[in-house]
Design a protein around this motif. Structure first.
Motif, mmCIF file in Angstrom:
data_model
loop_
_atom_site.group_PDB
_atom_site.id
_atom_site.type_symbol
_atom_site.label_atom_id
_atom_site.label_comp_id
_atom_site.label_asym_id
_atom_site.label_seq_id
_atom_site.Cartn_x
_atom_site.Cartn_y
_atom_site.Cartn_z
ATOM 1 N N GLU A 169 -3.485 4.658 -7.396
ATOM 2 C CA GLU A 169 -3.704 4.793 -5.745
ATOM 3 C C GLU A 169 -2.518 3.868 -5.201
ATOM 4 N N LEU A 170 -2.144 4.375 -3.873
ATOM 5 C CA LEU A 170 -1.519 3.369 -3.173
ATOM 6 C C LEU A 170 -2.663 2.611 -1.930
ATOM 7 N N VAL A 171 -2.485 1.470 -1.939
ATOM 8 C CA VAL A 171 -3.488 0.899 -1.161
ATOM 9 C C VAL A 171 -2.927 -0.227 -0.024
ATOM 10 N N CYS A 172 -3.348 0.327 1.144
ATOM 11 C CA CYS A 172 -2.744 -0.534 2.305
ATOM 12 C C CYS A 172 -2.845 -1.933 2.360
ATOM 13 N N THR A 173 -1.809 -2.597 2.729
ATOM 14 C CA THR A 173 -1.928 -4.151 2.664
ATOM 15 C C THR A 173 -2.608 -4.651 3.648
ATOM 16 N N SER A 174 -2.943 -3.732 4.901
ATOM 17 C CA SER A 174 -3.641 -4.321 6.010
ATOM 18 C C SER A 174 -5.220 -3.824 6.026
ATOM 19 N N CYS A 175 -5.418 -2.648 6.186
ATOM 20 C CA CYS A 175 -6.673 -2.054 6.167
ATOM 21 C C CYS A 175 -7.581 -1.963 5.162
ATOM 22 N N GLY A 176 -6.881 -1.780 3.850
ATOM 23 C CA GLY A 176 -7.426 -1.589 2.546
ATOM 24 C C GLY A 176 -7.756 -0.200 2.183
ATOM 25 N N LEU A 177 -7.334 0.841 3.009
ATOM 26 C CA LEU A 177 -7.541 2.021 2.600
ATOM 27 C C LEU A 177 -6.626 2.581 1.267
ATOM 28 N N ALA A 178 -7.334 2.974 0.467
ATOM 29 C CA ALA A 178 -6.678 3.460 -0.905
ATOM 30 C C ALA A 178 -6.558 4.816 -1.011
ATOM 31 N N TYR A 179 -5.176 5.405 -1.085
ATOM 32 C CA TYR A 179 -4.804 6.977 -0.940
ATOM 33 C C TYR A 179 -4.444 7.331 -2.353
ATOM 34 N N PRO A 180 -4.943 8.418 -2.757
ATOM 35 C CA PRO A 180 -4.793 8.891 -4.025
ATOM 36 C C PRO A 180 -3.230 9.278 -4.218
ATOM 37 N N VAL A 181 -2.998 9.293 -5.476
ATOM 38 C CA VAL A 181 -1.788 9.709 -6.243
ATOM 39 C C VAL A 181 -2.186 10.844 -7.072
ATOM 40 N N ARG A 182 -1.594 12.147 -6.753
ATOM 41 C CA ARG A 182 -2.031 13.223 -7.691
ATOM 42 C C ARG A 182 -0.629 13.938 -8.056
ATOM 43 N N ASP A 183 -0.408 13.816 -9.226
ATOM 44 C CA ASP A 183 0.558 14.432 -10.012
ATOM 45 C C ASP A 183 1.910 13.931 -9.494
ATOM 46 N N ASP A 184 1.969 12.339 -9.333
ATOM 47 C CA ASP A 184 3.000 11.671 -8.722
ATOM 48 C C ASP A 184 3.343 12.021 -7.288
ATOM 49 N N ILE A 185 2.463 12.675 -6.613
ATOM 50 C CA ILE A 185 2.709 12.962 -5.168
ATOM 51 C C ILE A 185 1.576 12.111 -4.354
ATOM 52 N N PRO A 186 1.919 11.007 -3.596
ATOM 53 C CA PRO A 186 0.948 10.377 -2.817
ATOM 54 C C PRO A 186 0.162 11.425 -1.484
ATOM 55 N N VAL A 187 -0.885 11.385 -1.716
ATOM 56 C CA VAL A 187 -1.702 12.295 -0.675
ATOM 57 C C VAL A 187 -2.129 11.185 0.368
ATOM 58 N N LEU A 188 -1.293 11.322 1.587
ATOM 59 C CA LEU A 188 -1.604 10.422 2.627
ATOM 60 C C LEU A 188 -2.552 10.806 3.642
ATOM 61 N N LEU A 189 -3.711 11.086 3.476
ATOM 62 C CA LEU A 189 -4.561 11.760 4.524
ATOM 63 C C LEU A 189 -5.839 10.710 4.513
#
Length: 54
Positions: A26-46
């Motif tokens: 995952e990619l985790v936000c340093t401020s709000c803490g939302l964790a975005y999945p990474v699928r097949d090395d592509i960040p899903v920033l929704l």
């Protein structure tokens, strides 16, 4: 996870515009803490796909 470091430098959290840090699969936000999945090395920033902090 294999995301180009230059890409990680420019992408930000779509919710609050803070930086994102890789943590596991995952990619985790340093401020709000939302964790975005990474699928097949592509960040899903929704926000609807992000995991909320607990």
């Amino acid at each position: 996870m294999n995301i180009d470091s230059k890409l990680l430098e420019i992408i930000v959290c779509p919710e609050c515009r803070s930086t994102l840090e890789p943590q596991g699969e995952e990619l985790v936000c340093t401020s709000c803490g939302l964790a975005y999945p990474v699928r097949d090395d592509i960040p899903v920033l929704l926000v609807d796909e992000a995991r909320r902090p607990q």
